[in-house]
Design a protein around this motif. Sequence first.
Motif, short mmCIF file in Angstrom:
data_model
loop_
_atom_site.label_atom_id
_atom_site.label_comp_id
_atom_site.label_asym_id
_atom_site.label_seq_id
_atom_site.Cartn_x
_atom_site.Cartn_y
_atom_site.Cartn_z
N UNK A 73 0.85 -1.19 0.00
CA UNK A 73 0.00 0.00 0.00
C UNK A 73 0.88 1.23 0.00
N UNK A 74 0.31 2.34 -0.43
CA UNK A 74 1.04 3.60 -0.47
C UNK A 74 0.02 4.74 -0.53
N UNK A 75 0.50 5.96 -0.67
CA UNK A 75 -0.37 7.14 -0.64
C UNK A 75 -0.42 7.80 -2.01
N UNK A 76 -1.63 8.09 -2.43
CA UNK A 76 -1.86 8.76 -3.71
C UNK A 76 -1.37 10.22 -3.64
N UNK A 77 -1.03 10.75 -4.79
CA UNK A 77 -0.57 12.15 -4.86
C UNK A 77 -1.64 13.01 -5.50
N UNK A 78 -2.32 13.78 -4.69
CA UNK A 78 -3.35 14.70 -5.15
C UNK A 78 -3.69 15.64 -3.98
N UNK A 79 -4.42 16.72 -4.21
CA UNK A 79 -4.69 17.67 -3.13
C UNK A 79 -5.46 17.06 -1.95
N UNK A 80 -6.37 16.14 -2.22
CA UNK A 80 -7.14 15.53 -1.13
C UNK A 80 -6.23 14.69 -0.24
N UNK A 81 -5.34 13.90 -0.86
CA UNK A 81 -4.41 13.08 -0.09
C UNK A 81 -3.48 13.95 0.75
N UNK A 82 -3.03 15.05 0.18
CA UNK A 82 -2.17 15.97 0.93
C UNK A 82 -2.91 16.55 2.13
N UNK A 83 -4.16 16.95 1.91
CA UNK A 83 -4.97 17.49 3.00
C UNK A 83 -5.15 16.45 4.10
N UNK A 84 -5.47 15.21 3.71
CA UNK A 84 -5.76 14.17 4.70
C UNK A 84 -4.53 13.75 5.48
N UNK A 85 -3.39 13.60 4.80
CA UNK A 85 -2.21 13.03 5.46
C UNK A 85 -1.33 14.09 6.14
N UNK A 86 -1.30 15.29 5.59
CA UNK A 86 -0.45 16.33 6.17
C UNK A 86 -1.27 17.25 7.08
N UNK A 87 -2.24 17.95 6.51
CA UNK A 87 -2.99 18.94 7.29
C UNK A 87 -3.80 18.28 8.41
N UNK A 88 -4.52 17.21 8.09
CA UNK A 88 -5.38 16.58 9.09
C UNK A 88 -4.59 15.62 9.98
N UNK A 89 -3.92 14.61 9.38
CA UNK A 89 -3.28 13.57 10.18
C UNK A 89 -2.08 14.07 10.97
N UNK A 90 -1.26 14.94 10.36
CA UNK A 90 -0.07 15.42 11.06
C UNK A 90 -0.34 16.68 11.89
N UNK A 91 -1.01 17.68 11.28
CA UNK A 91 -1.11 18.99 11.92
C UNK A 91 -2.29 19.10 12.89
N UNK A 92 -3.45 18.56 12.52
CA UNK A 92 -4.65 18.75 13.34
C UNK A 92 -4.86 17.61 14.35
#
Length: 236
Positions: A149-168
């Motif tokens: 498994x891995x992570x898709x590259x698109x704005x939604x994936x960035x939002x989910x993995x960086x902004x939500x999962x890491x930052x919030x």
Amino acid sequence: MPQTQRNNLDIYDDVADRWWSDDIRWVRTLKNLVPGRLKWFDRHIDWHGKSVLDLGCAGGFMAEALHDKGAQVTGIDPAAQAIAAARQHAAQTGKDIRYSTGVGESLPYPTASFDAVVCVDVLEHVQDLETVLSEIARVLKPGGRFLYDTINRNPVARLATITVAEDLLRLLPKGTHDPEMFITPSELTDGLTKAGLTPGPQTGLGPRGINRRGDFTFGPLPLKTVIYMGYADKPG
């Protein structure tokens, strides 16, 4: 403010001594992902008696789960302290798992060593994806299967993995991922084909519920927007 270091792999060694303690939320999240992955992987392989490489095994969550399904498991990871924790826990629980320190770009195993290679939460971290996929193909036996498994590259994936999962939500330490290293399903399919593997189906992976501790539980999802998993075969 100092800029966050991205793709920071030191996080795995930093918590190695508490990997199996269940007192770190983001490590519990990694542990909770294992049964979610296996809900789908188990449909596509019978683990019993198979020689399996867990590439990027960290402290051994997936390796031990595969051992418990009857596989003969080898784990490898560049995080030396995480490997030490994996070895210690396997010894304490009587599990016969071989662990090595190393990287996917240069696997220290002979050609055609394994019936299956498992690589989860790893491909989006490697320095040379093409070389890693080539090495996976090399160490697979003819007819062997690569599950990932891995992570898709698109704005939604960035939002989910960086902004939500890491930052919030702080589900992951800041800097865990570099969104520029994420991989689209079509890019990975092309890379697998170039490595001599035959790509199979893919599906999504994500939260499916919340357990008693308030942590997410995971399982297969129809959409591949954020995390996706799949398999590919080495021709026999």
